[in-house]
Motif scaffolding. Structure first.
Motif, mmCIF file in Angstrom:
data_model
loop_
_atom_site.group_PDB
_atom_site.id
_atom_site.type_symbol
_atom_site.label_atom_id
_atom_site.label_comp_id
_atom_site.label_asym_id
_atom_site.label_seq_id
_atom_site.Cartn_x
_atom_site.Cartn_y
_atom_site.Cartn_z
ATOM 1 N N ALA A 1 0.845 -1.201 0.000
ATOM 2 C CA ALA A 1 0.000 0.000 0.000
ATOM 3 C C ALA A 1 0.872 1.241 0.000
ATOM 4 C CB ALA A 1 -0.920 0.010 1.212
ATOM 5 N N GLU A 2 0.422 2.259 -0.695
ATOM 6 C CA GLU A 2 1.110 3.542 -0.631
ATOM 7 C C GLU A 2 0.816 4.194 0.718
ATOM 8 O OE1 GLU A 2 -0.166 5.789 -3.981
ATOM 9 O OE2 GLU A 2 1.080 4.666 -5.405
ATOM 10 N N ASN A 3 1.794 4.909 1.222
ATOM 11 C CA ASN A 3 1.648 5.487 2.556
ATOM 12 C C ASN A 3 2.477 6.767 2.636
ATOM 13 O OD1 ASN A 3 1.037 5.524 5.457
ATOM 14 N ND2 ASN A 3 3.182 4.964 5.714
ATOM 15 N N ARG A 4 1.793 7.891 2.792
ATOM 16 C CA ARG A 4 2.489 9.159 2.917
ATOM 17 C C ARG A 4 2.838 9.442 4.377
ATOM 18 N NH1 ARG A 4 -1.759 13.113 0.277
ATOM 19 N NH2 ARG A 4 -3.129 11.670 1.401
ATOM 20 N N ARG A 5 3.756 10.375 4.570
ATOM 21 C CA ARG A 5 4.061 10.861 5.903
ATOM 22 C C ARG A 5 3.528 12.283 6.028
ATOM 23 N NH1 ARG A 5 10.226 8.567 6.266
ATOM 24 N NH2 ARG A 5 9.849 6.801 7.648
ATOM 25 N N PHE A 6 2.969 12.588 7.195
ATOM 26 C CA PHE A 6 2.419 13.913 7.451
ATOM 27 C C PHE A 6 3.112 14.543 8.660
ATOM 28 C CE2 PHE A 6 -1.896 12.342 5.703
ATOM 29 C CZ PHE A 6 -1.491 12.611 4.412
ATOM 30 N N LEU A 7 3.179 15.857 8.624
ATOM 31 C CA LEU A 7 3.608 16.630 9.781
ATOM 32 C C LEU A 7 2.343 17.116 10.471
ATOM 33 C CD1 LEU A 7 6.587 17.327 10.520
ATOM 34 C CD2 LEU A 7 6.094 19.649 9.777
#
Length: 303
Positions: free
Chosen positions: A159-165
């Protein structure tokens, strides 16, 4: 000539500190262990074990035999599984390594579902916040999140998975929002120490451009547990960099607020790492991988 039973027996000896401990593990008497060992040594015409008062040590020949036995027996087990897979039989023991938080939330339920479908299968799931990703030979599937450095293992995207601040509304109300990555130096940042990454160097790409920025933070709080740093952020203690799968629900509820949304952090895709031996092609591995892809590609953290 020694056989596979001899190899398995000697592997058990090699994994214990004494012949008495071996006997307890096998539920036999110590003389039985001694006699069996002597028989193997006579077959090989080699001394494999040095006996001391309360412990044993392997000779050079014994160490060589133990290591080769491990490889040979693993190959035999792999062959057995592949032959079973030719009959589409899912059996044996599926060994899985996964990150602690993600494993508890999304992998463990799939394990019980999969085992429930295949009654001849057993599953060992190890969850860790500090897993040994280099020990690929010990696992059928390793689930990894983040930047993957050199690896001889086969990679399969789950799965694609972004990182967030992000930070809590309470923190933003008290300290305001950073407008650029450089502003983070004036804020309280929280670091997650995992995967041997440089966790105090936060890198950003400006959305829609090739412009990059990197900021070295000086964290006031740090932990190797993702659940801990998320709780700190929810309580207003600082700004975190966290995977989308872990904070999506909190962002949706307004418990956390995404910061610097005009910038992108390096992604942390969720992948399965597979060995290159026969186990990676066994029915139990390939079918569980199919289930992982089917369910995780739907990104259930957004539901």
């Amino acid at each position: 000539m020694i056989n596979s039973d001899d190899l398995r027996f000697f592997r058990i000896i090699a994994n214990h500190a004494s012949l008495a401990a071996t006997a307890r593990a096998l539920n036999v008497t110590p003389p039985t262990v001694t006699q069996r060992l002597q028989m193997i040594e006579r077959k090989l015409k080699l001394k494999l074990v040095e006996r001391h008062a309360r412990q044993i040590t392997l000779t050079d020949e014994g160490m060589l035999l133990a290591e080769r036995a491990r490889l040979i027996l693993a190959e035999m087990d792999d062959l057995h599984e592949v032959l079973n897979s030719q009959q589409h039989e899912i059996s044996g023991c599926l060994k899985i390594l996964a990150p602690l938080g993600f494993g508890q939330e999304y992998v463990a339920p799939l394990v019980t579902e999969f085992q429930g479908r295949h009654q001849n299968l057993s599953v060992e799931l190890e969850l860790s916040d500090n897993p040994d990703w280099s020990s690929g030979h010990a696992w059928d599937i390793m689930i990894y999140i983040g930047e993957l450095r050199n690896s001889s293992l086969k990679l399969s995207l789950l799965a694609e998975n972004r990182r967030f601040l992000c930070a809590s509304p309470a923190y933003i109300s008290k300290y305001g929002q950073p407008q650029t990555p450089a502003d983070l130096r004036q804020h309280t940042c929280i670091a997650l120490r995992e995967n041997a990454e440089d966790v105090t160097m936060w890198r950003f790409n400006s959305a829609g451009s090739e412009k990059q920025a990197a900021v070295r933070i000086n964290p006031k709080l740090a932990s190797n547990d993702g659940r801990v740093i998320k709780q700190w952020a929810l309580k207003g203690s600082g700004i975190i960099q966290r995977s989308e799968w872990d904070v999506a629900a909190h962002l949706k509820k307004g418990e956390l607020v995404r910061l610097l949304s005009d910038y992108e952090l390096p992604s942390a895709d969720i992948v399965a790492l597979l060995g290159t031996d026969l186990r990676a092609r066994s029915a139990r591995t390939s079918k569980f991988l199919e289930l992982l892809k089917l369910r995780l590609a739907q990104q259930p953290w957004h539901k």
